[in-house]
Write an enzyme that holds these catalytic residues in place. Structure first.
Site, PDB file in Angstrom:
ATOM      1  N   ASP A  76       0.848  -1.184   0.000  1.00 15.94           N
ATOM      2  CA  ASP A  76       0.000   0.000   0.000  1.00 15.94           C
ATOM      3  C   ASP A  76       0.896   1.251   0.000  1.00 15.94           C
ATOM      4  O   ASP A  76       2.109   1.137   0.254  1.00 15.94           O
ATOM      5  CB  ASP A  76      -0.849  -0.080   1.291  1.00 15.94           C
ATOM      6  N   HIS A  77       0.316   2.418  -0.221  1.00 20.21           N
ATOM      7  CA  HIS A  77       1.034   3.718  -0.252  1.00 20.21           C
ATOM      8  C   HIS A  77       2.528   3.643   0.055  1.00 20.21           C
ATOM      9  O   HIS A  77       2.920   3.504   1.213  1.00 20.21           O
ATOM     10  CB  HIS A  77       0.436   4.659   0.803  1.00 20.21           C
ATOM     11  N   ASP A  85       2.944   5.770  -4.326  1.00 18.34           N
ATOM     12  CA  ASP A  85       2.120   6.938  -4.037  1.00 18.34           C
ATOM     13  C   ASP A  85       2.996   8.172  -4.143  1.00 18.34           C
ATOM     14  O   ASP A  85       3.707   8.534  -3.205  1.00 18.34           O
ATOM     15  CB  ASP A  85       1.500   6.805  -2.641  1.00 18.34           C
ATOM     16  N   GLU A  98      -1.497   6.772  -7.751  1.00 22.60           N
ATOM     17  CA  GLU A  98      -2.611   7.612  -7.282  1.00 22.60           C
ATOM     18  C   GLU A  98      -2.571   8.953  -7.985  1.00 22.60           C
ATOM     19  O   GLU A  98      -1.532   9.588  -8.079  1.00 22.60           O
ATOM     20  CB  GLU A  98      -2.485   7.802  -5.759  1.00 22.60           C
ATOM     21  N   GLY A 129      -9.349   6.674   7.206  1.00 21.22           N
ATOM     22  CA  GLY A 129      -9.593   6.729   8.649  1.00 21.22           C
ATOM     23  C   GLY A 129     -10.834   7.503   9.043  1.00 21.22           C
ATOM     24  O   GLY A 129     -11.708   7.792   8.239  1.00 21.22           O
ATOM     25  N   GLY A 179      -9.635   4.298   1.288  1.00 22.62           N
ATOM     26  CA  GLY A 179     -10.471   4.865   2.341  1.00 22.62           C
ATOM     27  C   GLY A 179     -11.902   4.367   2.283  1.00 22.62           C
ATOM     28  O   GLY A 179     -12.861   5.087   2.560  1.00 22.62           O
ATOM     29  N   ASN A 228      -9.959  -0.508  -0.671  1.00 23.90           N
ATOM     30  CA  ASN A 228      -9.019  -0.646   0.445  1.00 23.90           C
ATOM     31  C   ASN A 228      -9.739  -0.462   1.777  1.00 23.90           C
ATOM     32  O   ASN A 228     -10.423   0.544   1.989  1.00 23.90           O
ATOM     33  CB  ASN A 228      -7.927   0.430   0.342  1.00 23.90           C
ATOM     34  N   THR A 282      -9.505   0.818   8.434  1.00 24.67           N
ATOM     35  CA  THR A 282     -10.125   1.342   9.655  1.00 24.67           C
ATOM     36  C   THR A 282     -11.232   0.440  10.216  1.00 24.67           C
ATOM     37  O   THR A 282     -11.260   0.174  11.421  1.00 24.67           O
ATOM     38  CB  THR A 282     -10.682   2.755   9.382  1.00 24.67           C
TER      39      THR A 282
HETATM   40  O1  G3H Z   1      -4.730   2.410   1.883  1.00 21.61           O
HETATM   41  C1  G3H Z   1      -5.516   2.060   2.783  1.00 21.61           C
HETATM   42  C2  G3H Z   1      -6.818   2.569   2.852  1.00 21.61           C
HETATM   43  O2  G3H Z   1      -7.152   3.396   1.850  1.00 21.61           O
HETATM   44  C3  G3H Z   1      -7.723   2.232   3.946  1.00 21.61           C
HETATM   45  O3  G3H Z   1      -8.604   3.270   4.277  1.00 21.61           O
HETATM   46  O4  G3H Z   1      -8.631   2.984   6.733  1.00 21.61           O
HETATM   47  O5  G3H Z   1     -10.337   4.339   5.596  1.00 21.61           O
HETATM   48  O6  G3H Z   1     -10.343   1.879   5.347  1.00 21.61           O
HETATM   49  P1  G3H Z   1      -9.550   3.115   5.564  1.00 21.61           P
HETATM   50 ZN    ZN Z   2      -5.137   4.388   1.072  1.00 21.60          ZN
END
Ligand code: G3H
Ligand code: ZN
Length: 297
Positions: free
Chosen positions: A81-82, A103, A133, A180, A218, A239, A242
């Site tokens: 991820d990122h 990213d 991204e 988040g 997110g 993704n 959270t």
């Molecule tokens: O890259 C990870 C996410 O985009 C997770 O987002 O924590 O809002 O589910 P989130």
């Molecule tokens: Zn993310």
């Protein structure tokens, strides 16, 4: 089984169903995710953030994920991820990641393009997919410079040009979802400028011009109804981090409170892992992934 991300994310699924990319940082999260996938016979993506790798140790966390994936009857792909760091991306490719997210969205368009092209050239030579991204997904980013939600969104024409020039495999779109739970007042202020949580019109416009699978980051806070519409519009991956953390932590807190005499961490962690698994199952079902691993070889 551990598989290349390209085996479970493909054009056939677009518009029909999507896969969750679940973040993990430890043994319990990984087990909860893998058990959910196994129970529902669903393919899933497991991804690590730079923070998770720092927390657990790179080899340690990768070892846990690979071992769990190898023992699972369902296909599991490992994705980073990122990541801003090309050196780390190279290391992760050596360790067996089949997909990485560069990213560089904090850079200017020109610099993002340049770095993405370099990472794609390196990764593709080794058979690895690259996600990039465009726009900036609301959340853990530089809020000082952000004035309105619109400023952050992916531009459909720019996205089409970017994908054609870089030859990336998946594109993370900024369409209003955020990372988040927003607590920072600056984030709340920016969010109040948006008409709806996810700008589905913009997503449709991006889809019309970009044919590679789209990724929505997110996704935890995105209403179920919008997730369903986004799948129809070609989002292939959501993704989720959270919501898994919240489910795990709630069960953990509840049990610590309920059983103050328990001193064995396993007795507290097991119900928390079960709660995380239940949340992972909910997301898989929402995205239509149940049963999609049937007959997979
Ligand atoms: O890259 C990870 C996410 O985009 C997770 O987002 O924590 O809002 O589910 P989130
Ligand atoms: Zn993310």
């Amino acid at each position: 089984m551990l598989v290349h991300l390209g085996r479970i994310v493909n054009h056939k699924m677009l518009g029909k169903y999507a896969l969750p990319a679940f973040n993990t940082s430890d043994l319990e999260m990984t087990q909860g995710i893998v058990r959910a996938a196994k129970k529902l016979k669903a393919p899933v993506i497991i991804q690590t953030s730079v923070g998770a790798l720092e927390y657990a140790g790179i080899e340690q966390l990768v070892g846990i994920i690979k071992t769990e994936a190898h023992e699972s009857p369902t296909p599991i792909a490992l994705h980073q991820d990122h990541c801003h760091d090309f050196k780390l991306i190279k290391k992760l490719i050596d360790l067996g990641y089949s997909s990485v997210m560069l990213d560089a969205s904090h850079l200017s368009y020109k610099d993002n393009l340049k770095l993405t092209k370099a990472v794609v050239a390196y990764a593709h030579k080794r058979g690895v997919w690259v996600q990039a991204e465009l726009g900036r997904i609301l959340g853990n980013e530089d809020w000082q410079t952000v004035k309105s939600g619109e400023d952050l969104m992916t531009d459909p024409d720019q996205a089409a040009k970017f994908v054609a020039e870089t030859r990336i495999d998946t594109l993370a779109v900024a369409v209003g979802s955020l990372h988040g739970i927003p607590v920072d007042p600056r984030i709340k202020k920016v969010l109040s400028t948006l008409k709806e949580h996810v700008d589905l019109k913009r997503l449709k416009a991006i889809r019309a011009k970009v044919k590679i699978p789209l990724v929505m980051h997110g996704a935890s806070g995105v209403p179920d109804a919008q997730i369903r519409v986004a799948i129809k519009m070609g989002v292939a991956v959501f993704n989720i981090d959270t919501d898994l953390r919240v489910a795990f932590n709630k069960a953990l807190r509840d049990n610590i409170k309920k059983y103050p005499q328990v001193y064995d961490p396993r007795k507290l962690l097991k119900p928390a892992t079960d709660a995380l698994q239940a949340m992972a199952e909910k997301k898989i079902k929402l995205m239509g992934g149940s049963g999609k691993a049937k007959g997979f070889k």
